[in-house]
Design a protein around this motif. Structure first.
Motif, PDB file in Angstrom:
ATOM      1  N   ASP A   1       1.777   6.687  -6.613  1.00 25.76           N
ATOM      2  CA  ASP A   1       0.807   7.761  -7.081  1.00 25.76           C
ATOM      3  C   ASP A   1       1.059   9.129  -6.868  1.00 25.76           C
ATOM      4  O   ASP A   1       0.416  10.012  -7.216  1.00 25.76           O
ATOM      5  CB  ASP A   1      -0.725   7.457  -6.081  1.00 25.76           C
ATOM      6  CG  ASP A   1      -1.260   6.028  -6.793  1.00 25.76           C
ATOM      7  OD1 ASP A   1      -1.030   5.554  -7.855  1.00 25.76           O
ATOM      8  OD2 ASP A   1      -2.298   5.840  -5.865  1.00 25.76           O
ATOM      9  N   ALA A   2       1.823   9.185  -5.786  1.00 23.62           N
ATOM     10  CA  ALA A   2       2.440  10.702  -5.537  1.00 23.62           C
ATOM     11  C   ALA A   2       3.567  10.994  -6.412  1.00 23.62           C
ATOM     12  O   ALA A   2       3.980  12.174  -6.237  1.00 23.62           O
ATOM     13  CB  ALA A   2       2.820  10.712  -4.147  1.00 23.62           C
TER      14      ALA A   2
ATOM     15  N   TRP B   1       0.780  -1.302   0.060  1.00 22.61           N
ATOM     16  CA  TRP B   1      -0.008  -0.073  -0.079  1.00 22.61           C
ATOM     17  C   TRP B   1       0.985   1.293   0.051  1.00 22.61           C
ATOM     18  O   TRP B   1       0.553   2.213  -0.724  1.00 22.61           O
ATOM     19  CB  TRP B   1      -0.859  -0.006   1.172  1.00 22.61           C
ATOM     20  CG  TRP B   1      -1.702   1.190   1.358  1.00 22.61           C
ATOM     21  CD1 TRP B   1      -2.895   1.554   0.653  1.00 22.61           C
ATOM     22  CD2 TRP B   1      -1.399   2.456   1.838  1.00 22.61           C
ATOM     23  NE1 TRP B   1      -3.461   2.817   1.046  1.00 22.61           N
ATOM     24  CE2 TRP B   1      -2.115   3.472   1.930  1.00 22.61           C
ATOM     25  CE3 TRP B   1      -0.514   2.685   3.003  1.00 22.61           C
ATOM     26  CZ2 TRP B   1      -2.323   4.649   2.563  1.00 22.61           C
ATOM     27  CZ3 TRP B   1      -0.471   4.235   3.585  1.00 22.61           C
ATOM     28  CH2 TRP B   1      -1.520   4.939   3.429  1.00 22.61           C
TER      29      TRP B   1
ATOM     30  N   LYS C   1       2.342   1.699  -3.497  1.00 20.35           N
ATOM     31  CA  LYS C   1       1.338   2.036  -4.523  1.00 20.35           C
ATOM     32  C   LYS C   1       1.048   3.631  -4.145  1.00 20.35           C
ATOM     33  O   LYS C   1       0.974   4.487  -5.065  1.00 20.35           O
ATOM     34  CB  LYS C   1       0.275   1.386  -4.233  1.00 20.35           C
ATOM     35  CG  LYS C   1       0.403  -0.081  -4.895  1.00 20.35           C
ATOM     36  CD  LYS C   1      -0.713  -0.976  -4.569  1.00 20.35           C
ATOM     37  CE  LYS C   1      -1.936  -0.849  -5.449  1.00 20.35           C
ATOM     38  NZ  LYS C   1      -2.932  -1.637  -5.461  1.00 20.35           N
ATOM     39  N   THR C   2       1.066   4.098  -2.932  1.00 16.75           N
ATOM     40  CA  THR C   2       0.595   5.486  -2.577  1.00 16.75           C
ATOM     41  C   THR C   2       1.968   6.353  -3.056  1.00 16.75           C
ATOM     42  O   THR C   2       1.883   7.375  -3.557  1.00 16.75           O
ATOM     43  CB  THR C   2       0.710   5.650  -1.000  1.00 16.75           C
ATOM     44  OG1 THR C   2      -0.506   4.800  -0.646  1.00 16.75           O
ATOM     45  CG2 THR C   2       0.523   7.003  -0.574  1.00 16.75           C
TER      46      THR C   2
ATOM     47  N   TYR D   1       0.364  -5.741  -7.077  1.00 13.32           N
ATOM     48  CA  TYR D   1       0.916  -4.806  -7.893  1.00 13.32           C
ATOM     49  C   TYR D   1       1.532  -5.514  -9.216  1.00 13.32           C
ATOM     50  O   TYR D   1       1.952  -6.616  -9.221  1.00 13.32           O
ATOM     51  CB  TYR D   1       2.281  -3.946  -7.215  1.00 13.32           C
ATOM     52  CG  TYR D   1       2.578  -2.963  -7.770  1.00 13.32           C
ATOM     53  CD1 TYR D   1       1.766  -1.621  -7.935  1.00 13.32           C
ATOM     54  CD2 TYR D   1       3.757  -2.676  -8.674  1.00 13.32           C
ATOM     55  CE1 TYR D   1       2.196  -0.425  -8.567  1.00 13.32           C
ATOM     56  CE2 TYR D   1       4.160  -1.627  -9.208  1.00 13.32           C
ATOM     57  CZ  TYR D   1       3.398  -0.408  -9.273  1.00 13.32           C
ATOM     58  OH  TYR D   1       3.631   0.462  -9.979  1.00 13.32           O
TER      59      TYR D   1
END
Length: 180
Positions: free
Chosen positions: A48-49, A41, A44-45, A75
Motif C-alpha cells: 500500500d505504501a 499485515w 500488505k502495508t 493475500y
C-alpha cells in the motif's frame, strides 16, 4: 568562441528503489496466529505504501504461507519467499549485497532505501539474538551482514524480546532503529 558539446555516457542518475526484508521465524501453527498475521499485515502495508512485490523479501517459518481463516490476513498471491533459517537469512543478505539472480534478490545501490522488520522470539542481552526455525541469529552476525549493504537510508524495526541489544550494532546517521 565555439566549443564542442561534451557527450556524457552512462547513467546520469540512478533512481532510488525501495526494498524491504521481513523476517519471522516462528509460525502461526505454533498456536500464535500473530506470527503470520503481523507478517502478512506488514507485507500488505508495504504494498500500500508503494513497494513492489519483487522488492519485498519475506522469510517466514519454513518458507510457506499460513492459510489463515481470517480474510484480513490473506493475500491474493504468495507472500513468503524463503524459509526463516540462518542459512536463508545469510543468503538473502548476501544477495542484497552482491545480487543473486538465482533466488531473485536484487543488489542494493547507495541510492536505495532498505526497510528491515524482524518478528520472533529473542533473548540474551549482550549479545542479543532473535530466533529462527533452525537456531538463533546474534546481533553481531546480523550487523556484520546488514551494515555493509549499500543504501541511502534504512529503517529497522525489531519486535523480538531483548531486541534493544541490537541497537549498539546498527545505529548510524543513515538509520532509524526501533526495538521492543
Amino acid at each position: 568562441a565555439w566549443r564542442p558539446i561534451e557527450v556524457i555516457t552512462g547513467p546520469i542518475l540512478t533512481l532510488a528503489r525501495h526494498y524491504a526484508l521481513l523476517i519471522c521465524g516462528d509460525v502461526a501453527e505454533s498456536g500464535y496466529d500473530e506470527f503470520w498475521n503481523d507478517t502478512v499485515w506488514m507485507y500488505k502495508t508495504l504494498i500500500d505504501a508503494g513497494y513492489t512485490e519483487n522488492n519485498i523479501y519475506v522469510l517466514y517459518g519454513w518458507g510457506n504461507d499460513y492459510a489463515s481463516a481470517n480474510p484480513n490476513y490473506k493475500y491474493p498471491s504468495k507472500v513468503t519467499d524463503f524459509p526463516a533459517t540462518v542459512a536463508w537469512v545469510n543468503k538473502v543478505l548476501n544477495g542484497l549485497k552482491n545480487g543473486d539472480s538465482s533466488i531473485g534478490v536484487n543488489k542494493l545501490t547507495a541510492n536505495d532505501s532498505l526497510f528491515v522488520w524482524v518478528f520472533d522470539h529473542g533473548g540474551g542481552g549482550n549479545p542479543a539474538y532473535f530466533c529462527l526455525r533452525d537456531g538463533v541469529y546474534y546481533d553481531s552476525d546480523f550487523a556484520n551482514s546488514l551494515n555493509p549493504l549499500p543504501y541511502s537510508r534504512r529503517a529497522i524495526f525489531m519486535q523480538q524480546c531483548r531486541s534493544g541489544g541490537f541497537l549498539d550494532n546498527m545505529q548510524n546517521d543513515r538509520s532509524f532503529v526501533s526495538t521492543a
